[in-house]
Design a protein around this motif. Sequence first.
Motif, mmCIF file in Angstrom:
data_model
loop_
_atom_site.group_PDB
_atom_site.id
_atom_site.type_symbol
_atom_site.label_atom_id
_atom_site.label_comp_id
_atom_site.label_asym_id
_atom_site.label_seq_id
_atom_site.Cartn_x
_atom_site.Cartn_y
_atom_site.Cartn_z
ATOM 1 N N ILE A 143 63.862 39.214 45.143
ATOM 2 C CA ILE A 143 64.276 38.002 44.420
ATOM 3 C C ILE A 143 65.708 37.633 44.800
ATOM 4 O O ILE A 143 66.017 36.465 45.032
ATOM 5 C CB ILE A 143 64.143 38.190 42.896
ATOM 6 N N ALA A 144 66.575 38.628 44.888
ATOM 7 C CA ALA A 144 67.971 38.371 45.264
ATOM 8 C C ALA A 144 68.049 37.798 46.672
ATOM 9 O O ALA A 144 68.838 36.880 46.937
ATOM 10 C CB ALA A 144 68.784 39.656 45.166
ATOM 11 N N ASP A 145 67.237 38.308 47.588
ATOM 12 C CA ASP A 145 67.248 37.822 48.967
ATOM 13 C C ASP A 145 66.693 36.410 49.082
ATOM 14 O O ASP A 145 67.227 35.578 49.809
ATOM 15 C CB ASP A 145 66.451 38.760 49.878
ATOM 16 N N CYS A 146 65.603 36.150 48.372
ATOM 17 C CA CYS A 146 64.935 34.838 48.456
ATOM 18 C C CYS A 146 65.583 33.783 47.582
ATOM 19 O O CYS A 146 65.483 32.594 47.872
ATOM 20 C CB CYS A 146 63.471 34.959 48.026
ATOM 21 N N GLY A 147 66.170 34.224 46.483
ATOM 22 C CA GLY A 147 66.710 33.281 45.517
ATOM 23 C C GLY A 147 65.625 32.579 44.717
ATOM 24 O O GLY A 147 65.859 31.523 44.141
ATOM 25 N N SER A 148 64.427 33.202 44.699
ATOM 26 C CA SER A 148 63.304 32.582 44.005
ATOM 27 C C SER A 148 62.338 33.648 43.515
ATOM 28 O O SER A 148 61.914 34.508 44.289
ATOM 29 C CB SER A 148 62.566 31.635 44.956
ATOM 30 N N ILE A 149 61.980 33.556 42.245
ATOM 31 C CA ILE A 149 60.995 34.483 41.696
ATOM 32 C C ILE A 149 59.616 34.170 42.282
ATOM 33 O O ILE A 149 58.878 35.068 42.682
ATOM 34 C CB ILE A 149 60.967 34.413 40.159
ATOM 35 N N THR A 150 59.287 32.897 42.382
ATOM 36 C CA THR A 150 57.973 32.490 42.880
ATOM 37 C C THR A 150 57.768 32.915 44.334
ATOM 38 O O THR A 150 56.731 33.497 44.680
ATOM 39 C CB THR A 150 57.788 30.963 42.744
ATOM 40 N N ALA A 151 58.734 32.651 45.193
ATOM 41 C CA ALA A 151 58.614 33.026 46.605
ATOM 42 C C ALA A 151 58.524 34.538 46.761
ATOM 43 O O ALA A 151 57.735 35.040 47.566
ATOM 44 C CB ALA A 151 59.796 32.477 47.398
ATOM 45 N N SER A 152 59.304 35.259 45.982
ATOM 46 C CA SER A 152 59.274 36.724 46.045
ATOM 47 C C SER A 152 57.922 37.257 45.595
ATOM 48 O O SER A 152 57.380 38.180 46.204
ATOM 49 C CB SER A 152 60.372 37.311 45.161
ATOM 50 N N ALA A 153 57.398 36.677 44.550
ATOM 51 C CA ALA A 153 56.091 37.092 44.046
ATOM 52 C C ALA A 153 55.020 36.880 45.107
ATOM 53 O O ALA A 153 54.184 37.764 45.345
ATOM 54 C CB ALA A 153 55.745 36.321 42.778
ATOM 55 N N GLU A 154 55.037 35.726 45.749
ATOM 56 C CA GLU A 154 54.056 35.439 46.795
ATOM 57 C C GLU A 154 54.158 36.437 47.945
ATOM 58 O O GLU A 154 53.142 36.910 48.449
ATOM 59 C CB GLU A 154 54.237 34.013 47.309
ATOM 60 N N GLN A 155 55.370 36.784 48.347
ATOM 61 C CA GLN A 155 55.568 37.740 49.434
ATOM 62 C C GLN A 155 55.017 39.114 49.078
ATOM 63 O O GLN A 155 54.539 39.841 49.948
ATOM 64 C CB GLN A 155 57.054 37.867 49.779
ATOM 65 N N LEU A 156 55.092 39.467 47.804
ATOM 66 C CA LEU A 156 54.643 40.789 47.362
ATOM 67 C C LEU A 156 53.216 40.788 46.819
ATOM 68 O O LEU A 156 52.731 41.812 46.351
ATOM 69 C CB LEU A 156 55.612 41.335 46.304
ATOM 70 N N GLY A 157 52.557 39.635 46.870
ATOM 71 C CA GLY A 157 51.182 39.547 46.392
ATOM 72 C C GLY A 157 51.052 39.610 44.884
ATOM 73 O O GLY A 157 50.057 40.100 44.352
ATOM 74 N N LEU A 158 52.062 39.084 44.185
ATOM 75 C CA LEU A 158 52.062 39.052 42.727
ATOM 76 C C LEU A 158 52.007 37.607 42.248
ATOM 77 O O LEU A 158 52.319 36.685 43.001
ATOM 78 C CB LEU A 158 53.346 39.688 42.180
ATOM 79 N N THR A 159 51.645 37.435 40.999
ATOM 80 C CA THR A 159 51.767 36.108 40.407
ATOM 81 C C THR A 159 53.213 35.930 39.960
ATOM 82 O O THR A 159 53.906 36.915 39.672
ATOM 83 C CB THR A 159 50.840 35.942 39.187
ATOM 84 N N PRO A 160 53.686 34.696 39.900
ATOM 85 C CA PRO A 160 55.041 34.473 39.410
ATOM 86 C C PRO A 160 55.248 35.014 37.990
ATOM 87 O O PRO A 160 56.323 35.532 37.672
ATOM 88 C CB PRO A 160 55.197 32.948 39.451
ATOM 89 N N ALA A 161 54.226 34.919 37.154
ATOM 90 C CA ALA A 161 54.340 35.435 35.782
ATOM 91 C C ALA A 161 54.524 36.948 35.780
ATOM 92 O O ALA A 161 55.321 37.484 35.002
ATOM 93 C CB ALA A 161 53.109 35.050 34.973
ATOM 94 N N THR A 162 53.808 37.644 36.647
ATOM 95 C CA THR A 162 53.941 39.101 36.738
ATOM 96 C C THR A 162 55.332 39.475 37.230
ATOM 97 O O THR A 162 55.964 40.403 36.711
ATOM 98 C CB THR A 162 52.867 39.683 37.680
ATOM 99 N N ALA A 163 55.821 38.758 38.234
ATOM 100 C CA ALA A 163 57.157 39.028 38.770
ATOM 101 C C ALA A 163 58.233 38.759 37.722
ATOM 102 O O ALA A 163 59.182 39.540 37.569
ATOM 103 C CB ALA A 163 57.404 38.188 40.018
ATOM 104 N N SER A 164 58.088 37.664 36.997
ATOM 105 C CA SER A 164 59.049 37.324 35.950
ATOM 106 C C SER A 164 59.051 38.382 34.848
ATOM 107 O O SER A 164 60.117 38.795 34.371
ATOM 108 C CB SER A 164 58.724 35.955 35.367
ATOM 109 N N ALA A 165 57.874 38.851 34.474
ATOM 110 C CA ALA A 165 57.776 39.891 33.441
ATOM 111 C C ALA A 165 58.413 41.194 33.920
ATOM 112 O O ALA A 165 59.095 41.875 33.147
ATOM 113 C CB ALA A 165 56.321 40.117 33.060
ATOM 114 N N ALA A 166 58.219 41.522 35.182
ATOM 115 C CA ALA A 166 58.817 42.745 35.732
ATOM 116 C C ALA A 166 60.338 42.637 35.740
ATOM 117 O O ALA A 166 61.040 43.599 35.417
ATOM 118 C CB ALA A 166 58.289 43.008 37.137
ATOM 119 N N LEU A 167 60.855 41.466 36.092
ATOM 120 C CA LEU A 167 62.306 41.265 36.096
ATOM 121 C C LEU A 167 62.856 41.370 34.680
ATOM 122 O O LEU A 167 63.880 42.019 34.450
ATOM 123 C CB LEU A 167 62.654 39.916 36.713
#
Length: 77
Positions: free
Chosen positions: A12-36
Amino acid sequence: MNTDDLELFTRIADCGSITASAEQLGLTPATASAALKRLEKQLDTQLFIRSTRQLRLTPEGEHFLTFCRQALAALEE
């Protein structure tokens, strides 16, 4: 705290985006946001300043990012 959360945080820090990071890791944005949010709760600090147009690291987030990179590199070795 698990390594998946640390990897997500650095992505997320590298991309500057939760959504883009989630897509790269095969997660939904909601899952990534919850993990953060879970990581921030465990650390009892805010790692990112969020707005509708921008996501940037807090000073604590910058410090933690350095720690995460070192920890993940050590685990790879």
